[in-house]
Design a protein around this motif. Structure first.
Motif, mmCIF file in Angstrom:
data_model
loop_
_atom_site.group_PDB
_atom_site.id
_atom_site.type_symbol
_atom_site.label_atom_id
_atom_site.label_comp_id
_atom_site.label_asym_id
_atom_site.label_seq_id
_atom_site.Cartn_x
_atom_site.Cartn_y
_atom_site.Cartn_z
ATOM 1 N N GLU A 51 -7.776 -20.039 -12.913
ATOM 2 C CA GLU A 51 -7.457 -20.843 -11.492
ATOM 3 C C GLU A 51 -7.943 -20.029 -10.287
ATOM 4 O OE1 GLU A 51 -6.325 -23.261 -8.667
ATOM 5 O OE2 GLU A 51 -5.120 -21.394 -8.637
ATOM 6 N N PRO A 55 -9.508 -22.571 -3.490
ATOM 7 C CA PRO A 55 -10.711 -23.297 -4.114
ATOM 8 C C PRO A 55 -12.087 -22.941 -3.630
ATOM 9 C CG PRO A 55 -8.967 -24.577 -3.596
ATOM 10 C CD PRO A 55 -8.497 -23.521 -2.984
ATOM 11 N N SER A 57 -14.426 -24.866 -3.200
ATOM 12 C CA SER A 57 -14.618 -25.886 -2.318
ATOM 13 C C SER A 57 -14.339 -25.542 -0.715
ATOM 14 C CB SER A 57 -14.370 -27.055 -2.714
ATOM 15 O OG SER A 57 -12.831 -27.134 -2.734
ATOM 16 N N ARG A 73 -2.299 -28.221 -16.630
ATOM 17 C CA ARG A 73 -1.626 -29.495 -16.094
ATOM 18 C C ARG A 73 -1.658 -28.962 -14.509
ATOM 19 N NH1 ARG A 73 4.346 -31.070 -15.712
ATOM 20 N NH2 ARG A 73 4.124 -33.202 -14.245
ATOM 21 N N CYS A 74 -1.198 -27.762 -14.324
ATOM 22 C CA CYS A 74 -1.205 -27.550 -12.916
ATOM 23 C C CYS A 74 -2.542 -27.100 -12.487
ATOM 24 C CB CYS A 74 -0.263 -25.952 -12.757
ATOM 25 S SG CYS A 74 1.412 -26.084 -12.945
ATOM 26 N N ASN A 75 -3.514 -26.641 -13.056
ATOM 27 C CA ASN A 75 -4.832 -26.551 -12.607
ATOM 28 C C ASN A 75 -5.427 -27.711 -12.072
ATOM 29 O OD1 ASN A 75 -7.338 -25.533 -11.822
ATOM 30 N ND2 ASN A 75 -7.586 -24.262 -13.822
ATOM 31 N N ALA A 76 -5.262 -28.884 -13.073
ATOM 32 C CA ALA A 76 -5.841 -30.079 -12.762
ATOM 33 C C ALA A 76 -5.037 -30.665 -11.621
ATOM 34 C CB ALA A 76 -5.635 -31.057 -13.876
ATOM 35 N N THR A 77 -3.841 -30.548 -11.229
ATOM 36 C CA THR A 77 -3.027 -31.373 -10.438
ATOM 37 C C THR A 77 -3.203 -30.643 -8.914
ATOM 38 O OG1 THR A 77 -0.916 -30.061 -10.830
ATOM 39 C CG2 THR A 77 -1.370 -32.396 -11.763
ATOM 40 N N LYS A 78 -3.431 -29.337 -8.961
ATOM 41 C CA LYS A 78 -3.610 -28.553 -7.701
ATOM 42 C C LYS A 78 -5.292 -29.132 -7.080
ATOM 43 C CE LYS A 78 -4.050 -23.708 -6.126
ATOM 44 N NZ LYS A 78 -5.708 -23.900 -5.821
ATOM 45 N N ARG A 79 -6.001 -29.003 -7.781
ATOM 46 C CA ARG A 79 -7.492 -29.725 -7.243
ATOM 47 C C ARG A 79 -7.911 -28.690 -6.285
ATOM 48 N NH1 ARG A 79 -4.201 -34.387 -7.328
ATOM 49 N NH2 ARG A 79 -4.109 -34.336 -5.114
ATOM 50 N N ALA A 80 -7.970 -29.357 -5.121
ATOM 51 C CA ALA A 80 -8.516 -28.533 -3.878
ATOM 52 C C ALA A 80 -7.648 -27.734 -2.845
ATOM 53 C CB ALA A 80 -9.661 -29.023 -3.392
ATOM 54 N N TYR A 86 -0.145 -26.133 -2.612
ATOM 55 C CA TYR A 86 0.136 -26.677 -3.985
ATOM 56 C C TYR A 86 1.646 -26.197 -4.084
ATOM 57 C CZ TYR A 86 0.344 -27.765 -8.992
ATOM 58 O OH TYR A 86 0.736 -28.267 -10.117
#
Length: 94
Positions: A51, A55, A57, A73-80, A86
């Motif tokens: 992670e 980010p 971006s 799950r955390c990686n996906a919900t954290k997004r940018a 977060y």
């Protein structure tokens, strides 16, 4: 040599060593160590993802000090979001 030039397995082991073990940086769910031979010992544990704390971006790099282990799950919900953003979002959900 940049960290992205190293195999994911080595990066994961260095992150686990730095951060005190195989656990998600955010929810602290136990993670399966990369390279574990007998996965039956790790039933119910999540696979680790690498992670970016800041980010890419938003200007983050692949340097080890900007990487951490997280569950999918955390990686996906954290997004940018940044790590602080977060954590604030997680706290607001509690």
């Amino acid at each position: 040599m940049s960290p992205s030039a190293f195999p994911k397995k080595l990066i994961c082991w260095r992150l686990a060593e730095r951060d005190g073990g195989w656990k998600c940086r955010y929810c602290e769910k136990p993670l399966v160590p990369i390279g574990a031979e007998d996965l039956s010992d790790y039933f119910g544990m999540a696979l680790p993802t690498v992670e970016h704390l800041l980010p890419r971006s938003r200007g983050g790099t692949d340097a080890l000090d900007n990487l951490a282990l997280a569950c999918a799950r955390c990686n996906a919900t954290k997004r940018a979001l940044t790590e602080d953003e977060y954590r604030a979002w997680l706290a607001a959900r509690s």
